[in-house]
Scaffold this motif. Structure first.
Motif, mmCIF file in Angstrom:
data_model
loop_
_atom_site.group_PDB
_atom_site.id
_atom_site.type_symbol
_atom_site.label_atom_id
_atom_site.label_comp_id
_atom_site.label_asym_id
_atom_site.label_seq_id
_atom_site.Cartn_x
_atom_site.Cartn_y
_atom_site.Cartn_z
ATOM 1 N N VAL A 1 -11.354 1.533 -2.119
ATOM 2 C CA VAL A 1 -10.239 1.791 -1.135
ATOM 3 C C VAL A 1 -8.899 2.136 -2.069
ATOM 4 O O VAL A 1 -8.252 2.622 -1.908
ATOM 5 N N LEU A 2 -8.563 0.968 -2.738
ATOM 6 C CA LEU A 2 -7.447 1.190 -3.717
ATOM 7 C C LEU A 2 -7.412 2.235 -4.541
ATOM 8 O O LEU A 2 -6.374 2.868 -5.137
ATOM 9 N N THR B 1 -4.701 -9.607 4.087
ATOM 10 C CA THR B 1 -4.778 -10.289 2.993
ATOM 11 C C THR B 1 -3.892 -11.730 3.253
ATOM 12 O O THR B 1 -4.151 -12.781 2.950
ATOM 13 N N LYS B 2 -2.804 -11.373 3.753
ATOM 14 C CA LYS B 2 -1.713 -12.632 4.324
ATOM 15 C C LYS B 2 -2.500 -13.478 5.199
ATOM 16 O O LYS B 2 -2.503 -14.571 5.168
ATOM 17 N N ALA B 3 -3.435 -12.990 6.146
ATOM 18 C CA ALA B 3 -3.937 -13.852 7.115
ATOM 19 C C ALA B 3 -4.934 -14.569 6.528
ATOM 20 O O ALA B 3 -5.492 -15.632 6.836
ATOM 21 N N GLU B 4 -5.792 -14.000 5.740
ATOM 22 C CA GLU B 4 -6.970 -14.714 4.917
ATOM 23 C C GLU B 4 -6.939 -14.424 3.389
ATOM 24 O O GLU B 4 -7.465 -13.392 2.976
ATOM 25 N N PRO B 5 -6.063 -15.300 2.704
ATOM 26 C CA PRO B 5 -5.601 -15.039 1.428
ATOM 27 C C PRO B 5 -6.865 -15.438 0.165
ATOM 28 O O PRO B 5 -6.514 -15.521 -1.015
ATOM 29 N N GLY B 6 -8.078 -15.737 0.756
ATOM 30 C CA GLY B 6 -8.907 -16.120 -0.306
ATOM 31 C C GLY B 6 -9.198 -14.781 -1.198
ATOM 32 O O GLY B 6 -9.517 -13.731 -0.627
ATOM 33 N N ASP C 1 2.661 18.278 4.563
ATOM 34 C CA ASP C 1 1.413 17.714 3.947
ATOM 35 C C ASP C 1 1.555 16.519 3.445
ATOM 36 O O ASP C 1 0.684 15.535 3.405
ATOM 37 N N GLU C 2 2.342 16.376 2.133
ATOM 38 C CA GLU C 2 2.589 15.139 1.318
ATOM 39 C C GLU C 2 3.027 13.965 2.216
ATOM 40 O O GLU C 2 2.665 12.874 1.916
ATOM 41 N N ALA C 3 3.931 14.295 3.337
ATOM 42 C CA ALA C 3 4.424 13.227 4.030
ATOM 43 C C ALA C 3 3.528 12.866 5.026
ATOM 44 O O ALA C 3 3.151 11.237 4.894
ATOM 45 N N LYS C 4 2.474 13.595 5.519
ATOM 46 C CA LYS C 4 1.415 13.041 6.354
ATOM 47 C C LYS C 4 0.544 12.277 5.313
ATOM 48 O O LYS C 4 0.071 11.268 5.861
ATOM 49 N N ARG C 5 0.189 12.760 4.220
ATOM 50 C CA ARG C 5 -0.695 12.153 3.320
ATOM 51 C C ARG C 5 -0.204 10.714 2.980
ATOM 52 O O ARG C 5 -0.794 9.616 2.889
ATOM 53 N N PHE C 6 1.077 10.478 2.920
ATOM 54 C CA PHE C 6 1.658 9.431 2.140
ATOM 55 C C PHE C 6 1.717 8.390 3.468
ATOM 56 O O PHE C 6 1.543 7.149 3.305
ATOM 57 N N GLU C 7 1.907 8.902 4.575
ATOM 58 C CA GLU C 7 1.926 8.050 5.805
ATOM 59 C C GLU C 7 0.473 7.441 6.056
ATOM 60 O O GLU C 7 0.566 6.197 6.351
ATOM 61 N N GLY C 8 -0.569 8.270 5.873
ATOM 62 C CA GLY C 8 -1.679 7.570 5.758
ATOM 63 C C GLY C 8 -2.009 6.373 4.603
ATOM 64 O O GLY C 8 -2.625 5.326 4.971
ATOM 65 N N ILE C 9 -1.396 6.558 3.450
ATOM 66 C CA ILE C 9 -1.850 5.741 2.326
ATOM 67 C C ILE C 9 -0.767 4.286 2.742
ATOM 68 O O ILE C 9 -1.247 3.276 2.685
ATOM 69 N N ASP C 10 0.461 4.680 3.210
ATOM 70 C CA ASP C 10 1.417 3.703 3.647
ATOM 71 C C ASP C 10 0.566 2.784 4.621
ATOM 72 O O ASP C 10 0.489 1.606 4.671
ATOM 73 N N GLU C 11 0.054 3.356 5.632
ATOM 74 C CA GLU C 11 -0.514 2.614 6.748
ATOM 75 C C GLU C 11 -1.861 1.729 6.304
ATOM 76 O O GLU C 11 -2.142 0.607 6.616
ATOM 77 N N ALA C 12 -2.793 2.290 5.434
ATOM 78 C CA ALA C 12 -3.889 1.965 4.931
ATOM 79 C C ALA C 12 -3.685 0.564 4.226
ATOM 80 O O ALA C 12 -4.036 -0.368 4.311
ATOM 81 N N PHE C 13 -2.417 0.642 3.335
ATOM 82 C CA PHE C 13 -2.080 -0.230 2.289
ATOM 83 C C PHE C 13 -1.364 -1.484 3.118
ATOM 84 O O PHE C 13 -1.697 -2.659 2.735
ATOM 85 N N THR C 14 -0.649 -1.089 4.037
ATOM 86 C CA THR C 14 -0.072 -2.443 5.039
ATOM 87 C C THR C 14 -1.160 -2.940 5.578
ATOM 88 O O THR C 14 -1.001 -3.974 5.749
#
Length: 222
Positions: free
Chosen positions: A58-59, A35-40, A16-29
């Motif tokens: 979101v954060l 942000t890199k594409a449009e850094p304004g 459960d924790e691994a799946k939750r972290f995977e979702g966090i990781d994808e969202a943050f990435t």
């Protein structure tokens, strides 16, 4: 990331924790890619996501999800320490490095923290069995029966601790017996230091008591 994505063993035990972290990781990435594409600053801080949430929302949600992962991880480590109490002697990071690999030899560098003056474990071929323990002075305490390392690490380390105690108890009995049948120097070299100390104290105590019994029985030169 190294825990939930890099360590397969922990991810399997905390799905459960691994799946939750995977979702966090994808969202943050995804956020950082945009942000890199449009850094304004204004655009990145004010643009809502597909659900209409602001970047701040979101954060904040990701941070709360990450706290839930941390809580699950802490409970997992506590359960492992309850299963094998000597894990309390190592830090969370050290314990994670031990649990994060299925290789029994991963425990080697942490042995001195869990067992006083034990430098490392003497493993058999392929580390499938624990054969004994080595001290900082290179003395070896070989187990009377090898310990299989096929189970979870807390299980086989518990078995190893019990085997260590039973092996030491048997070797101490043999050392006490040999004390009266060998020359002292030969006897000392034949046994590891801990056994020599314990046996010397055992015989000294017996000899003092025997002297008192002789004196009590009337032998003033006892």
């Amino acid at each position: 990331e190294a825990i939930f994505i890099g360590a397969d063993d922990i991810a399997m035990q905390l799905p459960d924790e691994a799946k939750r972290f995977e979702g966090i990781d994808e969202a943050f990435t995804e956020i950082m890619t945009k942000t890199k594409a449009e850094p304004g600053v204004l655009k990145q801080c004010t643009d809502p996501n597909e659900a209409g949430e602001t970047r701040m929302q979101v954060l904040t949600n990701l941070a709360e999800e990450l706290d839930a992962c941390q809580k699950g991880l802490s409970e997992y480590l506590e359960a492992k320490r309850n299963a094998f109490a000597r894990f309390y002697f190592v830090s969370d990071d050290d314990l994670l490095s031990i649990l994060g690999s299925s290789n029994p030899e991963n425990v080697q560098e942490h042995m001195p923290k869990m067992f006083d003056n034990v430098s490392n474990v003497e493993f058999g071929k392929g580390a499938r069995e624990a054969l004994g323990l080595n001290s900082g002075e290179k003395e070896q305490c070989m187990f009377l029966t090898p310990v299989s390392t096929d189970n979870n690490i807390e299980s086989w380390m518990t078995d190893m601790e019990e085997t260590m105690k039973s092996s030491m108890a048997q070797m101490t009995k043999e050392c006490v017996f040999n004390y009266g049948h060998q020359g002292r120097v030969e006897w000392l070299y034949k046994h590891i230091g801990q056994l020599g100390l314990a046996t010397s104290q055992t015989w000294w105590s017996w000899e003092v008591e025997d002297t008192f019994h002789k004196v009590k029985a009337g032998d003033k030169y006892g």
